[in-house]
Design a protein around this motif. Structure first.
Motif, PDB file in Angstrom:
ATOM      1  N   LEU A  95       0.825  -1.207   0.000  1.00 19.00           N
ATOM      2  CA  LEU A  95       0.000   0.000   0.000  1.00 19.00           C
ATOM      3  C   LEU A  95       0.863   1.263   0.000  1.00 19.00           C
ATOM      4  O   LEU A  95       0.532   2.258  -0.656  1.00 19.00           O
ATOM      5  CB  LEU A  95      -0.921  -0.004   1.222  1.00 19.00           C
ATOM      6  N   GLY A 120      -2.487   7.385  -2.269  1.00 22.63           N
ATOM      7  CA  GLY A 120      -3.902   7.562  -2.544  1.00 22.63           C
ATOM      8  C   GLY A 120      -4.698   6.278  -2.586  1.00 22.63           C
ATOM      9  O   GLY A 120      -5.938   6.325  -2.611  1.00 22.63           O
ATOM     10  N   ALA A 121      -4.042   5.123  -2.591  1.00 27.86           N
ATOM     11  CA  ALA A 121      -4.744   3.838  -2.673  1.00 27.86           C
ATOM     12  C   ALA A 121      -5.279   3.429  -1.291  1.00 27.86           C
ATOM     13  O   ALA A 121      -4.839   3.929  -0.255  1.00 27.86           O
ATOM     14  CB  ALA A 121      -3.823   2.758  -3.221  1.00 27.86           C
ATOM     15  N   SER A 122      -6.243   2.504  -1.300  1.00 19.80           N
ATOM     16  CA  SER A 122      -6.850   2.004  -0.064  1.00 19.80           C
ATOM     17  C   SER A 122      -6.953   0.491  -0.116  1.00 19.80           C
ATOM     18  O   SER A 122      -7.090  -0.101  -1.200  1.00 19.80           O
ATOM     19  CB  SER A 122      -8.239   2.618   0.153  1.00 19.80           C
ATOM     20  N   THR A 171      -8.765  -2.907   2.326  1.00 22.10           N
ATOM     21  CA  THR A 171      -9.641  -3.295   3.434  1.00 22.10           C
ATOM     22  C   THR A 171      -9.057  -4.519   4.112  1.00 22.10           C
ATOM     23  O   THR A 171      -8.669  -5.482   3.445  1.00 22.10           O
ATOM     24  CB  THR A 171     -11.060  -3.583   2.920  1.00 22.10           C
ATOM     25  N   VAL A 205     -10.226   0.052   6.982  1.00 26.10           N
ATOM     26  CA  VAL A 205      -9.861   0.567   5.654  1.00 26.10           C
ATOM     27  C   VAL A 205      -8.617   1.432   5.835  1.00 26.10           C
ATOM     28  O   VAL A 205      -8.653   2.444   6.538  1.00 26.10           O
ATOM     29  CB  VAL A 205     -10.998   1.387   5.025  1.00 26.10           C
ATOM     30  N   THR A 250      -5.853   3.846   4.145  1.00 26.50           N
ATOM     31  CA  THR A 250      -5.681   4.728   2.985  1.00 26.50           C
ATOM     32  C   THR A 250      -4.314   5.396   3.058  1.00 26.50           C
ATOM     33  O   THR A 250      -3.971   5.999   4.081  1.00 26.50           O
ATOM     34  CB  THR A 250      -6.773   5.806   2.946  1.00 26.50           C
ATOM     35  N   ASN A 251      -3.558   5.273   1.981  1.00 26.55           N
ATOM     36  CA  ASN A 251      -2.210   5.853   1.928  1.00 26.55           C
ATOM     37  C   ASN A 251      -2.315   7.345   1.617  1.00 26.55           C
ATOM     38  O   ASN A 251      -2.576   7.745   0.486  1.00 26.55           O
ATOM     39  CB  ASN A 251      -1.377   5.136   0.865  1.00 26.55           C
ATOM     40  N   LEU A 252      -2.084   8.177   2.638  1.00 26.86           N
ATOM     41  CA  LEU A 252      -2.094   9.633   2.472  1.00 26.86           C
ATOM     42  C   LEU A 252      -0.733  10.213   2.826  1.00 26.86           C
ATOM     43  O   LEU A 252      -0.631  11.327   3.338  1.00 26.86           O
ATOM     44  CB  LEU A 252      -3.185  10.264   3.349  1.00 26.86           C
ATOM     45  N   VAL A 305      -0.492   6.889   6.876  1.00 28.30           N
ATOM     46  CA  VAL A 305      -1.604   6.027   6.485  1.00 28.30           C
ATOM     47  C   VAL A 305      -2.732   6.225   7.497  1.00 28.30           C
ATOM     48  O   VAL A 305      -2.504   6.175   8.715  1.00 28.30           O
ATOM     49  CB  VAL A 305      -1.182   4.548   6.432  1.00 28.30           C
ATOM     50  N   TYR A 349      -6.137   4.899   9.143  1.00 25.31           N
ATOM     51  CA  TYR A 349      -6.880   3.651   9.372  1.00 25.31           C
ATOM     52  C   TYR A 349      -8.236   4.015   9.968  1.00 25.31           C
ATOM     53  O   TYR A 349      -8.305   4.615  11.047  1.00 25.31           O
ATOM     54  CB  TYR A 349      -6.126   2.729  10.324  1.00 25.31           C
TER      55      TYR A 349
END
Length: 621
Positions: A410, A415-417, A419, A437, A439-441, A450, A452
């Motif tokens: 990830l 920007g990818a997520s 689950t 979930v 999400t890479n921010l 990231v 969560y």
């Protein structure tokens, strides 16, 4: 100095054309500055050198207009500049021819034809600057025009003060020449300021500042020429005229060299909220006012400076009042935006504080930097105790490596997520199940990690487990049912033994003591079956009073031993409501490959029925 400025300077120093022009200018300056060295030759060569500079300016401007990648507006600008340079060339050529015919009169000062053609060329250049779009509109355009007016007014003050005195009654031609020169200087300053303050400058910053310096020097040289001619050093007047023209001729080449080295330099030009040029003009005009008042006389020239300074001050005050008005409106908008932002932040904080979902932020190193209050309900510890710990430390060891691998993947995709389903320990010792979930921010500066978002699904998992247990287990005895027994056979594979157990006389127990006694007897049989088998063996109730046992990877000899232990266990009667009820059972067993599971079941069932029809409490294999 920034890296881009250093690169631009390096490009200019290495350009062969600019090198040649620089060396020629230095040589010409040294020659004209030395006294008593060929004064007549210097006078004779003045106009040919001027014509050469005009030709260079025209040719380099035309080259600039044909440079690949130049926009249509920039191309039109440089074409007009080249056309203006042609007027300069023709006018200076005419003057050079007249000077050769009369080498004394009008040697430095141009005649009527030369002045007219130079004025036409200046008008064409001014037209190029005026027509060039600035990409400003609204209040920004108004501020832009006031800034330009400030610089133009300051320039007019200097032109007024430095222009030679002309007697209107006796020197009509000289007056027109002075007025034309002053007008060109003022108009040129306006055009340059317009281009340099706008958003669409047709030349690089270095070229723009060079053009501005050349324009200022040309205006000053016009005023100094007459004074220098009157003294015994007219060659200095010629040098004062040649140096600004040489500087101006180099502008298109400087611009071309910068653009060839870095084609995107104009697009990357930063838009500044304000410019120092108007303030420099104000400061310079006040300095000039102080200088003009030092001799104590208040002639027309000094009064012109006073009026010009007042005009410049008025324009600046108007500009500042408009800026104050715009700032007040902007501050109001900012205040409203801040209030709206504070309301949104308060709403978001309330949602996070009272949300049952968990929000955790961890960096690329998996270290937690923020944890929402819901962590305490899930982990049994305050959120502050979670900050600073690694995310993988918050989960149970099972599946941790797979979880780390998914997170590593990830982190390569901003920007990818993904689950995930996690199992985390609670302070009370009971695990909690989460669906999260991630999400890479990491690419977002305000987060840099990231995020969560997790939801506690412990009750859902427990409910699903209950449903699954009910679907695969017998409700009365808790043993596996027929469906689960079939699944275990299919999953086992290999070699196994199967026991089929059927209770004898069970109907009589129901009829004599009631169904509750029969149910109690079935539960007692299930308990004794559990105690006799090994871990990994499967005991099932197939229905009614029929039971089965699956013994994976077990020879028939072990099935015989188990059968004897079962009979021994069944030999003890079950006490139900104060009555001892004996357990009698018929057991059939078969062993073989589970690929033929149906055959094994039939064989075990047939063995059991053979016992039931022959002798009680016995077994057949």
């Amino acid at each position: 100095m920034s890296t881009s400025h250093e690169q631009a300077r390096t490009v200019l120093l290495r350009d062969p054309v600019l090198r040649a022009m620089f060396l020629g200018t230095v040589a010409c300056t040294i020659w004209y500055a030395l006294p008593g060295t060929g004064a007549s030759v210097k006078l004779a060569l003045f106009w040919p050198i001027q014509v050469l500079l005009d030709v260079i300016f025209a040719v380099l401007s035309a080259r600039m207009s044909a440079l690949p990648g130049v926009s249509a507006a920039h191309r039109r600008f440089w074409r007009l500049i080249a056309a203006g340079a042609v007027f300069f060339t023709v006018g200076d050529t005419v003057q050079g021819v007249e000077t050769f015919a009369n080498p004394v009169g009008g040697m430095v000062q141009g005649g009527a034809v030369q002045s007219g053609l130079v004025t036409c060329g200046s008008v064409v250049c001014l037209l190029a600057m005026v027509l060039h779009p600035t990409r400003t509109a609204g209040r920004e355009r108004l501020r832009f025009m006031l800034d330009a007016a400030t610089v133009v007014a300051a320039t007019a003050v200097f032109v007024w003060y430095l222009s030679p005195s002309v007697d209107v009654r006796e020197s009509g031609g000289a007056l027109l020449l002075a007025l034309a020169s002053a007008g060109v200087s003022i108009a040129g300053s306006f055009g340059l300021v317009k281009l340099m303050l706008g958003r669409n400058m047709p030349f690089t910053p270095i070229a723009g500042w060079t053009a501005g310096l050349a324009s200022v020097l040309i205006g000053l040289s016009t005023g100094l020429t007459a004074a220098l001619v009157e003294v015994t050093r007219p060659e200095l007047a010629m040098l004062a005229r040649l140096l600004p023209c040489a500087l101006l001729a180099a502008v298109p080449r400087i611009n071309e060299a910068n653009l060839r080295a870095d084609p995107g330099v104009l697009e990357r030009r930063p838009v500044r909220p304000f410019s120092l040029l108007p303030y420099i003009g104000v400061a310079a005009s006040y300095v000039l006012l102080i200088v003009s008042l030092t001799d104590g006389s208040l002639d027309v020239r000094v009064w012109g400076v006073v009026v010009g300074v007042l005009l410049v001050t008025g324009i600046v005050v108007t500009r500042q009042l408009i800026a104050f008005t715009d700032n007040a409106r902007l501050l109001g908008e900012v205040d409203r935006s801040l209030r709206a932002l504070a309301e949104q932040e308060e709403r978001f904080r309330a949602l996070v504080q009272h949300s049952s979902d968990i929000t955790v932020i961890a960096g690329p190193d998996l270290v937690v930097s923020y944890a929402s209050p819901a962590v305490e309900r899930t982990f049994g510890v305050p959120p502050e105790s979670v900050v600073g710990r690694r995310m993988d430390e918050l989960t149970v060891p099972e599946g941790r490596e797979q979880w780390r691998a998914r997170l590593a993947d990830l982190l390569t995709r901003p920007g990818a997520s993904i689950t995930m389903r996690l199992q985390v320990p609670h302070l009370d010792g009971r695990p909690r199940y989460l669906t999260a979930v991630a999400t890479n921010l990491t690419h977002v500066p305000s987060i840099g990690g990231v995020v969560y978002n997790a939801h506690d699904i412990t009750e859902v998992v427990a409910y699903q487990d209950r449903l699954h247990h009910q679907a695969t287990h017998d409700a009365l005895t808790g043993l596996a049912n027929r469906a689960l027994f079939a699944e275990r056979i299919a999953a086992a594979g290999g070699y196994a033994a199967i026991l089929i157990i059927d209770l004898d006389g069970f109907k009589a127990v129901n009829d004599t003591y009631g169904h509750h006694a029969g149910d109690a007897l079935l539960r007692a049989v299930a308990d004794r079956l559990r105690r006799c088998v090994r871990a990994g063996d499967t005991v099932a109730r197939l229905g009614g009073d029929e039971f089965a046992v699956l013994l994976p990877d077990t020879p028939l000899s072990y099935a015989e031993d188990l059968t004897r232990r079962l009979h021994e266990s069944f030999g003890q009667a079950v006490e139900i409501d104060g009555t001892l009820i004996p357990i009698r059972a018929s057991i059939g067993a078969a062993s073989g490959a589970l690929a033929d599971a149906d055959v094994l079941l039939r064989d075990a069932d047939a063995a059991m029925y053979s016992v039931k029809h022959a002798l009680r409490d016995r077994a057949a294999f």
